[in-house]
Design an enzyme around this catalytic site. Structure first.
Site: not given
Length: 411
Positions: A119-121, A117, A123
């Protein structure tokens, strides 16, 4: 947040197993862990003990740190502070990459492609770790770029090469990842899925002078190799005085893809621990989580060739792992009134940062379980990190911060 672990059937990847493969036969889980290469220098994590007071419908907490001063019979639970593993890439993100990152280095990967997403932690964590290893991180983020980048989105933009994918394209993750990886690799490069690096049937490319060696990592790093880092954590916890020596332990964790929960339960099974694991479902239905659980365990058995304690390990894990709804179910990503304020209050009382999308759900369940006087069990919450997500929430819900008690303006 649907997830497919298998690559598309129409996308064969050929290649001989090199020395970097994990695929060996192990006599025990300890043998497996001792012979695995790790990224984290140690499996250790700080353990904080939280006392719980409940009255008139309200909770209050205090942090006893490592149990100091905890001589009274007050309700309490423990927190495995994996959010302290790394300033930017911590929590279960670091655990799931613990055994994968050395594989990338051993394979001499030049690029990694993953998705998440906005705000992907996951990634952001992969981007940070890859940058440290001089591997190019290529990130496919769902949706549109925020007007003001912040939180994990900002970290992804700083450390990685970001491409935003429409929701319609993102819905077909496996195809999207493969197509982008082929584009990154170019005509002379090679593309491989991360799980294939642990598969004895996979063959290393014949040519070793490929300009780009691209590895695809699933959304959330959901894979068999990701389970190894979580199992390593379980072994560390089981060797402590609080959770080892036959102690009954009830582990609580929030579940995005569910990989961490499966890893904890599988670790408890393999190590013969009398533990119970409860995973708070945040992103999918119980049917999806149970199917993912079976897929992960099946792939782990196939890849690791480990002598499991019983024949039907999926059934055994299912008896340890319990999937539950959040106390106040909602669509994934939705924050309810008062939840940001509660995260702020808990931070002030305990110095433990939480976010309302993930870790607050596990915290609430752990606090409730600690009040059950009929339980002769240690309650342990595994903190999955994700604190930088609060930066994005501060943009979406500014009034939750500006209108808080304790916020004043000097004349």
């Amino acid at each position: 947040m649907s997830l497919r672990l298998a690559r598309p059937a129409a996308l064969p990847i050929s290649a001989s197993a090199g020395d970097f493969l994990l695929h060996r036969h192990f006599s025990s889980v300890s043998d497996l862990l001792s012979k695995t290469s790790w990224h984290l220098p140690s499996p250790s994590t700080p353990i904080h003990t939280i006392s719980v007071a409940h009255g008139r419908g309200h909770f209050s907490y205090s942090n006893l740190l490592d149990g100091e001063g905890n001589t009274s019979p007050t309700a309490r639970f423990h927190v495995a502070r994996d959010d302290l593993l790394h300033p930017l890439a911590n929590g279960n993100k670091a655990r799931k990459l613990d055994a994968l990152l050395p594989l990338l280095r051993a394979y001499s990967a030049t690029d990694v492609v993953t998705c998440g997403g906005c705000q992907s932690a996951h990634a952001a964590a992969l981007a940070v770790y890859c940058a440290e290893m001089l591997i190019r991180p290529n990130l496919l983020l769902r949706g549109e770029q925020p007007q003001v980048p912040t939180g994990y989105n900002l970290i992804s933009l700083m450390f990685g090469n970001v491409t935003y994918a429409s929701r319609s394209v993102y819905a077909h993750r496996s195809q999207m990842l493969y197509d982008h990886a082929k584009e990154v690799a170019g005509p002379d490069g090679f593309v491989v899925w991360a799980d294939d690096l642990t598969d004895s049937g996979w063959q290393e490319p014949e040519s070793s002078d490929a300009s780009r060696r691209v590895v695809i990592v699933n959304e959330g790093a959901a894979s068999a190799v990701a389970l190894l880092g979580v199992i390593r954590l379980v072994k560390f916890l089981s060797e402590s005085s609080s959770f080892g020596n036959g102690h009954q332990v009830h582990v609580v964790v929030d579940a995005g893809t569910g990989t961490t929960a499966v890893g904890i339960a599988l670790g408890a099974l393999l190590l013969g621990l009398p533990w119970k694991v409860t995973a708070v479902m945040l992103a999918d239905t119980i049917e999806v989580y149970r199917e993912r659980e079976k897929t992960l365990i099946s792939e782990f058995e196939r890849v690791q060739k480990l002598d499991l304690p019983i024949q039907d390990s999926s059934y055994a894990v299912d008896r340890i792992l319990n999937w539950v709804e959040r106390s106040q179910p909602r669509k994934f990503g939705k924050v309810l009134n008062g939840e940001i304020e509660r995260c702020c209050k808990i931070a002030q009382q305990t110095a433990v940062p939480l976010d309302p999308m993930y870790t607050l759900a596990a915290w609430d369940l752990a606090a409730s379980l600690s009040l059950d006087k009929s339980m002769d069990t240690e309650v342990l919450m595994v903190h999955t990190g994700g604190t930088l997500g609060m930066f994005g929430l501060a943009q979406r819900y500014p009034s939750s911060f500006s209108s808080r008690r304790g916020v004043t303006m000097l004349p």
